[in-house]
Motif scaffolding. Sequence first.
Motif, PDB file in Angstrom:
ATOM      1  N   VAL A   1       0.653  -0.897   0.319  1.00 28.90           N
ATOM      2  CA  VAL A   1       0.293   0.323   0.246  1.00 28.90           C
ATOM      3  C   VAL A   1       0.926   0.854  -0.106  1.00 28.90           C
ATOM      4  CG1 VAL A   1      -1.464   0.876   1.303  1.00 28.90           C
ATOM      5  CG2 VAL A   1      -1.620  -1.677   1.384  1.00 28.90           C
TER       6      VAL A   1
ATOM      7  N   ARG B   1      -1.068   9.036  -1.683  1.00 31.31           N
ATOM      8  CA  ARG B   1      -2.547   8.199  -1.911  1.00 31.31           C
ATOM      9  C   ARG B   1      -3.044   9.613  -1.957  1.00 31.31           C
ATOM     10  NH1 ARG B   1      -4.631   4.959   1.877  1.00 31.31           N
ATOM     11  NH2 ARG B   1      -3.272   5.228   3.212  1.00 31.31           N
TER      12      ARG B   1
ATOM     13  N   SER C   1      -2.003  12.088  -5.010  1.00 31.21           N
ATOM     14  CA  SER C   1      -2.244  10.644  -6.221  1.00 31.21           C
ATOM     15  C   SER C   1      -4.188  11.490  -6.703  1.00 31.21           C
ATOM     16  CB  SER C   1      -2.396   9.566  -5.784  1.00 31.21           C
ATOM     17  OG  SER C   1      -2.631   9.181  -7.374  1.00 31.21           O
TER      18      SER C   1
ATOM     19  N   ARG D   1      -2.174   2.705  -9.743  1.00 31.14           N
ATOM     20  CA  ARG D   1      -2.796   3.745  -9.707  1.00 31.14           C
ATOM     21  C   ARG D   1      -2.236   5.123 -10.069  1.00 31.14           C
ATOM     22  NH1 ARG D   1      -4.405   3.893  -3.651  1.00 31.14           N
ATOM     23  NH2 ARG D   1      -4.246   1.303  -2.975  1.00 31.14           N
TER      24      ARG D   1
ATOM     25  N   ALA E   1       1.596   8.116  -6.150  1.00 31.05           N
ATOM     26  CA  ALA E   1       1.043   6.171  -5.703  1.00 31.05           C
ATOM     27  C   ALA E   1       1.386   5.483  -6.610  1.00 31.05           C
ATOM     28  CB  ALA E   1      -0.500   6.715  -5.385  1.00 31.05           C
TER      29      ALA E   1
END
Length: 339
Positions: free
Chosen positions: A18, A24, A27, A179, A183
């Motif tokens: 992850v 994230r 992203s 992704r 990310a």
Amino acid sequence: MSQRRLPQAPAYWYDGSVPPLSARMLSALYASVTALRRKAYARGWLRSRKAGAPVVVVGNITAGGTGKTPLVIALVARLRAQGWTPGVASRGHGREDEAAPRWVDADSVAAQVGDEPLLIARASGAKVRVDRDRVAAARALVAAGCDVVVCDDGLQHYRLARDVEIEVQDARRRYGNGRLLPAGPLREPVERAADCEFRVLNLGVAGEGEAQRESGFGEWPMRLQVAAARPLRGGRAQPLSAFAGQRVHAVAGIGDPERFFAMLREAGIAVVPHAFPDHHAYTPGDFAFGSKLPILMTEKDAVKCAAFVEAQAYTVPVDAQLPEAFWIALLDRLPARLR
């Protein structure tokens, strides 16, 4: 054994772990910006500009190398064989002054024009123009007599209108974790690939541990054929098999150095790997390996190192091989009135 740690792809792009929360969040912001940009061109809020000749864009939706350069060289050769006068437009990543437009020829310096444009110019003999403004580069090529423009790595440069889009994907990495940056490896969502007229899957060199990888529906397979290793200081070329059973220093400053190392290992060569960042600006100190072994490197690296490497240094060229049906379909997409 020398092994450089590269400031490139994070492990979580490809290993299933992850990504960090910060990546994230960035992203999500990146996704919003790229979606807005695509919408602006789709709605006509921003306009694409024509070059004055057909444009074929070769690119990818992932960060990092996928094998675009061999395909560009093969595409130029095929277009010329069909009577076209192709030229190549590129940004010239990694050059000293990316704001300065330049013509690229066989005698150009990689630091001024970029390693990939110089390789393309030397391998293809075509006119090559580097410019951050791809529209300006394409128009300069047309003004210089080119009747078709091949845009190297310009899939996201929507300002340049194009007739054909070719997406190149690496068969080993594919789209990673799926992704968007940072990310994951995607410059654009996976769905963007469906907009491209041609999707080429780089299967690498036959026998390179990639034999089990096959192209899927709607994908065109591309194999890389290894030519003989050529001495950088001149002399007779040798088949890659001549190095089988030997230890060599393997040098790669490309998007995916491990692909080059794996290719050499598959040929029975004992590799001492030296991985550098993509577009690395080499110095003589980079080759202070501490042992006198033959040096094998990619063509992209060789254009920057020929002036100072040792006599036992070789470049390992590769040629892109695609089905004849691919070329027929591609040529059929170009405007018939200009053939």
